[in-house]
Write a protein that holds these residues in place. Structure first.
Motif, mmCIF file in Angstrom:
data_model
loop_
_atom_site.group_PDB
_atom_site.id
_atom_site.type_symbol
_atom_site.label_atom_id
_atom_site.label_comp_id
_atom_site.label_asym_id
_atom_site.label_seq_id
_atom_site.Cartn_x
_atom_site.Cartn_y
_atom_site.Cartn_z
ATOM 1 N N CYS A 96 0.843 -1.188 0.000
ATOM 2 C CA CYS A 96 0.000 0.000 0.000
ATOM 3 C C CYS A 96 0.886 1.249 0.000
ATOM 4 C CB CYS A 96 -0.892 -0.015 1.241
ATOM 5 S SG CYS A 96 -1.852 1.481 1.452
ATOM 6 N N CYS B 88 0.261 3.206 3.567
ATOM 7 C CA CYS B 88 0.648 2.701 4.889
ATOM 8 C C CYS B 88 1.724 1.622 4.823
ATOM 9 C CB CYS B 88 -0.570 2.200 5.646
ATOM 10 S SG CYS B 88 -1.228 0.676 4.965
ATOM 11 N N CYS C 77 -4.359 -0.363 0.273
ATOM 12 C CA CYS C 77 -4.950 -1.502 0.969
ATOM 13 C C CYS C 77 -6.404 -1.179 1.305
ATOM 14 C CB CYS C 77 -4.166 -1.823 2.231
ATOM 15 S SG CYS C 77 -4.339 -0.571 3.508
ATOM 16 N N CYS D 288 -6.995 1.517 4.114
ATOM 17 C CA CYS D 288 -6.802 2.908 3.693
ATOM 18 C C CYS D 288 -7.929 3.361 2.769
ATOM 19 C CB CYS D 288 -5.451 3.071 3.000
ATOM 20 S SG CYS D 288 -4.072 2.973 4.148
HETATM 21 ZN ZN LIG Z 1 -2.861 1.174 3.459
#
Ligand SMILES: [Zn+2]
Ligand SMILES: [Zn+2]
Ligand SMILES: [Zn+2]
Lengths: 425, 227
Positions: free
Chosen positions: B5, B8, B33, B36
């Protein structure tokens, strides 16, 4: 003569300074660079800005460093006045606090690290005063650091009062501060990346908590900010395995402070098993408990596991128990500070909250309820912290703590056992 | 290869449909992801018919004002609501200058742009910002997906649009100029303007005025990541 304002700082330069500066990003291999500010590695194929310009994505919040920049670590010169009695605090330590305070002075004397395992509400700030005074007298430079801004802003005025004649400042990422050279610095761990080998004594509060725990960058920030000879004092209410292992291997000396300053037991959580239910609602058992609290006018915090849950459960309660005055708070809530301040002043009977209020905040006479205590978001440390919100003042030391969940898991078991153990230690 | 991701750094576990498992439809590689993604609000049908502002049907108050001023034939589409998370995203992307975050919405922007024909003209950043960031945020978001023509020239202004309040934004005088090297574009049936954020519509409508002043008579549409 070196300007003392820059003493101990890590400066970013656009041009190299002969014999002093180093390139900000250095090559590890063909595809990877290493950031000399945060010591994290950088994949060249992801973090570029154009032809041959790469940047560090890890410490961006301090201003973007590229491979065209240079860093200069200005040596610390400890340019502080001599003081014979810097501590003006008039209070008294309990016997237990006194013992720990003396152990800390000894650790500082011997340049050793030390961990204080102090239960929530045990008065750990006061316990630091003696060791701070000792270090200030020796013209040492001291940082008091915490992972989160809230903790720093609570710590700062208390230190300012206790050491009225000592230069001190507060530094964190929210709001503009003009940096100036001081003997005491209260800051978030992130801010330490702006210093290099600057501090003789570093006190790390809530060393087990987010975002410091398991964060490599922040661990390196601490390591790099202290001088090679130093004392780091770790404070925690719930030391993680990282520290327990060090203690076990005799690599870290420690003390336990298991009594609250009022000398009464920590409230032991009660567990209530519930049947599975729609997750936007609360089980009947819990609703009737809340009904009871409404009748007795007992104020409380209701912890839930995620942001969306906090809002949904608050809505649900609005319908189900309209006579209960409550609202939600979470980390993304722009009105969070206002709501918490209002609650502290006695407005509203309850807050539905995420783990954002898990630590650092103190309310008088509050019951604590955790819904879905078996959620992955609540580990045993987090549950112990949450339980610690209750019973903070001596008149209301018997506030109730309750965990509601559909399963009894290891985290819940550990949390309850640890609290019982601390009460009997 | 594993995907991470961009927001993150967690590993992305692809959630495949039956058709994708059987290889009948293509696997879309998301850059974000699930956790998120949930933080952003993707605009659906319930929005202003002109500019895409959420929960304002059939037309929002901003657009009503523009229509009173004679802008009757423009239409804007935005992918997401400018919420707290989008604010954080732009802080990291534009203010801190994390160029790698341009990829976060690429899959979704690509889907959105399928319905728009060339040519695409983007609203450029100021020279000053370009020098600071060393990239143009709008080009970052859209440049890998479509051919962007730099047909607008940004004239220097005193205050950046982002530092103004709503009133000041609405009162901003024209600061775009059509670059006449690109006069050939003006014969197209439709021109699509792209920008990163749509706030009051002021900027996009300056672009609109620019095209009309240059003699363009075709359809004008615009797209942005946030509204
Ligand atoms: Zn993420
Ligand atoms: Zn870095
Ligand atoms: Zn509209």
């Amino acid at each position: 003569m070196q300007n003392k304002e820059l003493s101990g700082r890590l400066l970013v330069l656009r041009q190299p300074l002969v014999n002093r500066s180093v390139p900000a990003l250095t090559e590890i291999d063909e595809n990877t660079l290493l950031c000399q500010r945060c010591q994290m590695s950088i994949a060249k194929k992801i973090y570029y800005l154009g032809s041959n310009t790469f940047y560090c994505p890890h410490c961006l919040f301090l201003g973007r460093l590229t491979n065209k920049d240079y860093l200069w670590a200005v040596p610390e010169i400890n340019a502080f006045p001599k003081q014979s009695a810097p501590l003006v605090w008039q209070g008294k330590l309990t016997t237990q606090q006194q013992i720990v305070a003396q152990k800390l002075c000894l650790a500082e004397q011997n340049n050793q690290d030390y961990l204080v395992w102090a239960v929530t509400g045990s008065g750990k700030t006061e316990m630091l005063f003696l060791v701070l005074e000792q270090a200030i007298k020796k013209q040492k430079r001291i940082a008091l650091v915490a992972p989160r801004v809230d903790v720093c802003t609570e710590l700062y005025p208390r230190l300012q009062q206790a050491f009225a004649q000592v230069s001190i400042q507060l530094l964190h990422g929210q709001g503009a501060h003009d940096y100036h050279y001081t003997q005491l610095l209260v800051c978030t761990v992130h801010q330490l990346l702006k210093f290099r080998q600057a501090f003789d004594v570093l006190i790390l509060d809530e060393c087990d908590s987010y975002p410091y725990a398991n964060n490599v960058l922040l661990h390196r920030a601490v390591e790099q900010a202290v001088k090679s000879t130093h004392t780091i004092i770790y404070l925690s209410a719930t030391p993680s395995s990282e520290y327990q292992q060090l203690i076990h291997k005799n690599k870290l000396a420690y003390s336990i402070l298991n009594r609250r300053f009022h000398g009464k037991d920590l409230p032991v959580p009660h567990f209530y098993l519930c049947s599975k239910k729609n997750k936007h609602q609360l089980p009947v058992k819990l609703v009737s408990r809340l009904q009871n609290l409404v009748t007795t006018k007992q104020r409380f915090l209701l912890f839930v596991d995620r942001i969306l849950q906090a809002e949904q459960i608050s809505q649900f309660l609005q319908k189900k128990l309209p006579q209960l005055e409550q609202t939600f708070v979470h980390s993304k809530d722009p009105k969070r500070q206002q709501k918490v301040a209002a609650f502290r002043k006695g407005q509203r009977q309850a807050l539905v909250t995420t783990t954002v209020l898990e630590r650092g905040v103190t309310f008088k006479n509050i019951d604590v309820i955790v819904w879905q205590a078996d959620s992955q978001r609540f580990d045993s440390q987090s549950l112990i912290q949450i339980a610690g919100r209750a019973g903070r003042s001596s008149e209301f030391s018997d506030n109730k703590v309750s965990f509601y969940a559909t399963t009894y898991n290891k985290a819940i078991d550990q949390a309850i056992k640890t609290i019982k153990k601390l009460n009997h230690a | 290869m594993r995907n991470y991701c961009v927001l993150c750094q967690e590993a992305i576990v692809p959630q495949l449909t039956m058709l994708q498992i059987l290889g009948i439809s293509k696997v879309q590689n998301s850059s974000m992801c699930c956790r998120c993604r949930q933080e952003f609000y993707f605009i659906g049908d319930k929005c202003c018919q002109v500019c895409g502002k959420m929960d304002m049907q059939p037309i929002c108050s901003d657009c009503e004002k523009w229509q009173q001023q004679g802008y009757n034939d423009y239409k804007h589409q935005a992918l997401c609501v400018y919420n707290e998370s989008m604010h954080d995203y732009f802080k990291r992307y534009k203010r801190y200058g994390d160029f790698s975050l341009r990829k976060a919405f690429q899959m979704d922007l690509r889907k959105m742009l399928v319905d728009y024909p060339e040519p695409f003209i983007f609203i450029p950043s100021s020279q000053e910002h370009l020098q600071q960031r060393q990239f143009d945020p709008t080009v970052g978001l859209f440049g890998d997906l479509i051919n962007l023509t730099p047909a607008f020239i940004k004239m220097p202004t005193k205050v950046a649009q982002a530092q103004k309040n709503r009133q000041q934004r609405l009162a901003t005088p024209q600061f775009l100029q059509f670059d006449h090297q690109y006069n050939a574009l003006l014969t197209a049936k439709q021109i699509t303007i792209v920008d990163d954020i749509y706030t009051t519509g002021r900027t996009i409508l300056h672009a609109y005025d620019c095209l009309r002043a240059a003699g363009f008579t075709g359809v004008i549409r615009s797209c942005s990541l946030a509204r």
